[in-house]
Write an enzyme that holds these catalytic residues in place. Structure first.
Site, PDB file in Angstrom:
ATOM      1  N   VAL A  90      12.557  22.582  13.108  1.00 42.87           N
ATOM      2  CA  VAL A  90      11.190  22.428  12.564  1.00 42.87           C
ATOM      3  C   VAL A  90      10.265  21.782  13.601  1.00 42.87           C
ATOM      4  CG1 VAL A  90       9.823  21.266  10.766  1.00 42.87           C
ATOM      5  CG2 VAL A  90      12.018  22.288  10.195  1.00 42.87           C
ATOM      6  N   GLY A  91       9.041  22.287  13.685  1.00 42.90           N
ATOM      7  CA  GLY A  91       8.007  21.671  14.533  1.00 42.90           C
ATOM      8  C   GLY A  91       8.392  21.620  15.996  1.00 42.90           C
ATOM      9  N   GLY A  93       8.247  24.559  18.227  1.00 40.49           N
ATOM     10  CA  GLY A  93       7.752  25.659  19.059  1.00 40.49           C
ATOM     11  C   GLY A  93       8.553  26.938  18.954  1.00 40.49           C
ATOM     12  N   SER A  96       8.990  27.961  13.378  1.00 44.41           N
ATOM     13  CA  SER A  96       9.494  27.660  12.024  1.00 44.41           C
ATOM     14  C   SER A  96       8.397  27.811  10.973  1.00 44.41           C
ATOM     15  CB  SER A  96      10.083  26.244  11.965  1.00 44.41           C
ATOM     16  OG  SER A  96       9.085  25.292  12.248  1.00 44.41           O
ATOM     17  N   SER A  97       7.176  27.413  11.305  1.00 46.34           N
ATOM     18  CA  SER A  97       6.114  27.495  10.281  1.00 46.34           C
ATOM     19  C   SER A  97       5.750  28.951  10.008  1.00 46.34           C
ATOM     20  CB  SER A  97       4.893  26.665  10.679  1.00 46.34           C
ATOM     21  OG  SER A  97       4.402  27.096  11.909  1.00 46.34           O
ATOM     22  N   ALA A  98       5.704  29.782  11.048  1.00 44.56           N
ATOM     23  CA  ALA A  98       5.404  31.208  10.822  1.00 44.56           C
ATOM     24  C   ALA A  98       6.508  31.845   9.993  1.00 44.56           C
ATOM     25  CB  ALA A  98       5.269  31.934  12.160  1.00 44.56           C
ATOM     26  N   ALA A  99       7.770  31.513  10.296  1.00 45.76           N
ATOM     27  CA  ALA A  99       8.887  32.157   9.579  1.00 45.76           C
ATOM     28  C   ALA A  99       8.878  31.775   8.100  1.00 45.76           C
ATOM     29  CB  ALA A  99      10.212  31.779  10.232  1.00 45.76           C
ATOM     30  N   ASP A 140       2.645  34.226  16.380  1.00 43.13           N
ATOM     31  CA  ASP A 140       3.901  33.816  15.732  1.00 43.13           C
ATOM     32  C   ASP A 140       4.127  34.590  14.433  1.00 43.13           C
ATOM     33  OD1 ASP A 140       3.466  31.930  17.706  1.00 43.13           O
ATOM     34  OD2 ASP A 140       4.204  30.251  16.517  1.00 43.13           O
TER      35      ASP A 140
END
Ligand code: MEV
Length: 306
Positions: A90-91, A93, A96-99, A140
């Site tokens: 997480v966090g 690069g 993780s946020s896009a996925a 992303d």
């Protein structure tokens, strides 16, 4: 229960420069976030992950909460339990946020029969990232939705990367939003210096397109090393990142660089498949956490619908 998953990504070239319209080459990797959704009779919405169990909560689960609110444009969403599991640090690069954003959109799309196309899922994902982060390129979310290797911003699909890929996590958290803002400040203060650095990074992707299509990983590695130096020069490097980069290079990688926003987070190295263990070991010895992975052509997908 519906389970959808979406992959993380690495940048072969071009992070930060892509924010200013320069070319980037980005590759989906076989680390996935899985989102399980089931109906809940009580009409309550719950979201569960390693970060805790919440309702709609923009502090703890900002991306999933923003997706639920956004998807209310297409369906009346209530009474669901969402559980998130992820292989992606997480966090750091690696996307993780896009996925999680893309996999949640896809799972709600399936559960509530919204009939969103992949293009629409990628577009909504990008809008959610902008809402949560304040700024984000579509890279992303697009690559996580489609899988494979893409030249951005043209969205031209390139040949899959077939060599070994090792990601090294510094375990230092960083904020994409802050790093993007720092580069913007530097570019504003020194346009004659930072402008050419960003466009040189963009040129690497232009040269890189043919190298990827010819599977010339030795030349790609050389350019990745240069790209790392240029990322360092715009202030997104760190002692930890460079330690892992040098460890990877000296244990046989073709090349190694920061991947993603930098500041902490992850680096990535390409190597002959026979060298993955050696490079991963060197990254661990240098104080990082290595992840051996592969490129994947599988973007967002429904894994089960029971
Ligand atoms: C972050 O993964 C990549 C950046 O180029 C920001 C973006 O493209 O949104 C630093």
């Amino acid at each position: 229960m519906i389970t959808c998953s979406a992959p993380g990504k690495i940048y072969i070239f071009g992070e930060h420069a892509v924010v200013y319209g320069e070319n980037a080459i980005c590759c989906a990797v076989d680390l996935r976030t899985r989102v399980h959704i089931e109906h809940d009779e009580s009409a309550i919405i719950s979201i569960e992950s390693v970060l805790g169990k919440t309702g709609i909560d923009f502090e703890i689960h900002p991306y999933v909460s923003a997706v639920i609110e956004r998807m209310r444009e297409f369906a009346s969403i209530k009474g669901i339990r969402i559980k998130i599991e992820s292989d992606i640090p997480v966090g750091s690069g690696v996307g993780s946020s896009a996925a999680v954003t893309v996999a949640t959109i896809a799972a709600l799309n399936r559960m509530f029969d919204c009939n969103l196309t992949l293009e629409k899922i990628a577009k909504l994902g990008h809008e959610v990232e902008i809402q949560v982060q304040g700024a984000a390129s579509p890279t992303d979310t697009y690559v996580s939705t489609m899988g494979g290797v893409f030249m951005i911003p043209q969205r031209k699909q390139l040949k899959n990367i077939e060599c070994g890929i090792v990601i090294g996590n510094t375990n230092v958290l960083s904020s994409t939003k802050e790093l993007v803002a720092n580069v913007a400040e530097l570019r504003k203060n020194y346009p004659q210096i930072i402008g050419p650095v960003l466009s040189t990074i963009g040129s690497m992707s232009e040269i890189g397109e043919e190298l990827v299509d010819n599977s010339d990983y030795i030349s790609i590695g050389k350019l990745m090393d240069i790209n790392h130096g240029l990322l360092d020069s715009i202030g997104v490097g760190s002692f930890e990142l460079s330690s892992l980069v040098y460890a990877a290079r000296s244990s046989g990688a073709f090349g190694a660089k920061i991947t993603g926003a930098g500041g902490g987070g992850c680096m990535v190295a390409l190597m002959d498949k026979a060298k993955t263990e050696a490079v991963a070991g060197a990254i661990n010895e240098a104080g990082g956490s290595s992840i051996i992975t592969n490129a994947t052509e599988h973007g967002v997908m429904v894994e089960s619908n029971l």
